[in-house]
Scaffold this active site. Sequence first.
Site, PDB file in Angstrom:
ATOM      1  N   HIS A 157      31.730  40.537  31.859  1.00 24.20           N
ATOM      2  CA  HIS A 157      32.225  41.912  31.740  1.00 24.20           C
ATOM      3  C   HIS A 157      32.422  42.270  30.267  1.00 24.20           C
ATOM      4  CE1 HIS A 157      34.148  41.914  36.030  1.00 24.20           C
ATOM      5  NE2 HIS A 157      32.874  42.204  36.042  1.00 24.20           N
ATOM      6  N   ARG A 211      25.941  37.561  39.603  1.00 22.69           N
ATOM      7  CA  ARG A 211      25.407  38.734  40.284  1.00 22.69           C
ATOM      8  C   ARG A 211      24.172  38.288  41.059  1.00 22.69           C
ATOM      9  NH1 ARG A 211      26.437  40.456  34.860  1.00 22.69           N
ATOM     10  NH2 ARG A 211      28.067  42.066  34.739  1.00 22.69           N
ATOM     11  N   ARG A 270      31.069  36.904  44.309  1.00 22.47           N
ATOM     12  CA  ARG A 270      31.475  37.127  42.909  1.00 22.47           C
ATOM     13  C   ARG A 270      32.924  37.605  42.861  1.00 22.47           C
ATOM     14  NH1 ARG A 270      29.437  38.330  37.656  1.00 22.47           N
ATOM     15  NH2 ARG A 270      30.062  40.351  36.807  1.00 22.47           N
ATOM     16  N   HIS A 273      27.769  40.175  46.393  1.00 24.47           N
ATOM     17  CA  HIS A 273      28.830  40.490  45.437  1.00 24.47           C
ATOM     18  C   HIS A 273      30.199  40.037  45.942  1.00 24.47           C
ATOM     19  CE1 HIS A 273      28.211  42.338  41.594  1.00 24.47           C
ATOM     20  NE2 HIS A 273      29.353  42.969  41.647  1.00 24.47           N
ATOM     21  N   LYS A 319      23.380  41.731  32.534  1.00 30.27           N
ATOM     22  CA  LYS A 319      23.061  43.146  32.330  1.00 30.27           C
ATOM     23  C   LYS A 319      22.743  43.417  30.865  1.00 30.27           C
ATOM     24  CE  LYS A 319      25.571  45.458  36.067  1.00 30.27           C
ATOM     25  NZ  LYS A 319      26.628  46.435  36.381  1.00 30.27           N
ATOM     26  N   TYR A 362      40.611  42.441  39.678  1.00 28.05           N
ATOM     27  CA  TYR A 362      40.761  41.207  40.455  1.00 28.05           C
ATOM     28  C   TYR A 362      42.184  40.670  40.431  1.00 28.05           C
ATOM     29  CZ  TYR A 362      35.691  41.259  40.283  1.00 28.05           C
ATOM     30  OH  TYR A 362      34.378  41.624  40.395  1.00 28.05           O
TER      31      TYR A 362
END
Length: 299
Positions: free
Chosen positions: A271, A149, A248, A245, A173, A280
């Site tokens: 994730h 990120r 990514r 992004h 995160k 994806y």
Amino acid sequence: MQWSNYIKQFSQYLRLERSLSDNSVEAYVHDVLKLSAFVEMKYGNLAPQKVQTAHVQAFIEYINELGLAAQSQARILSGLKAFFKFLMVEELTDRDPCQLIEGPKLGRKLPDTLDLDEIERMLNAFDLSTPEGFRNRAMLEVLYSSGLRVSELVDLRRSNVYRDIGFLRIIGKGKKERLAPIGREAMKYLTMYENEVRVHVPVKPGHENYVFLNRRGAKLTRVMIFTIIKQIALTAGIRKSISPHTFRHSFATHLIEGGADLRAVQEMLGHESITTTEIYTHLDRDYLRQVIQEFHPRA
């Protein structure tokens, strides 16, 4: 006690109790501020404890009429639910007016990606005779190689680069840690940047451990990364809407298209849910559909 005091407490709760990043806290606070402004405009001096389901529904209808995308509406509703849950946890109210409100139906939006040729064109468009050009090439190599990120890129520490094993230690995160692999090319440019460019930058006190620095010796901002990528896309003649992004997304898509295990990609991206990674798989499905159409006797 009115909205501003409750929102201030909510912000502290998100940081201390839930360990959310500054960006996430800011997003949640902005969501609640939108509701408070609407309530004041529509209903006058109405305290948060007096807000009812009908008020929140009216607010959702209002932002829908303003033309906000379903994704944005869902995110705002999520922020409001977090706020009223906080009020209940702190025993400042005994009910959640958002409890019965359903978010808008969301379609899975396929993220924009770059193909390998477009990525090569962007990487090769940097002027490596300048310190900034070399630094920017190294940054994009790392973005694409490790699927970071943009916040993870600007916060990357020198002490978290493990050259001997080819991994980066990433604080993602919610302060969650993971190890992200970094490819040989990215590591090559990263090492050359540190040894040939960064050593000549007068480092600002407190920024010694950050990998990527601006010319004044401070860590780069997210906005600066966006600007660099927009400019190099134009230089490379790429007309897609591109952001950090995008690299990514491309990292994940190219891995899965090449046959990588979905759970491995989930781990590399950081994730929590496998369903987030599944967006994806669209190119892989397209390829499988093409194979069926071309080779199955009853396609």
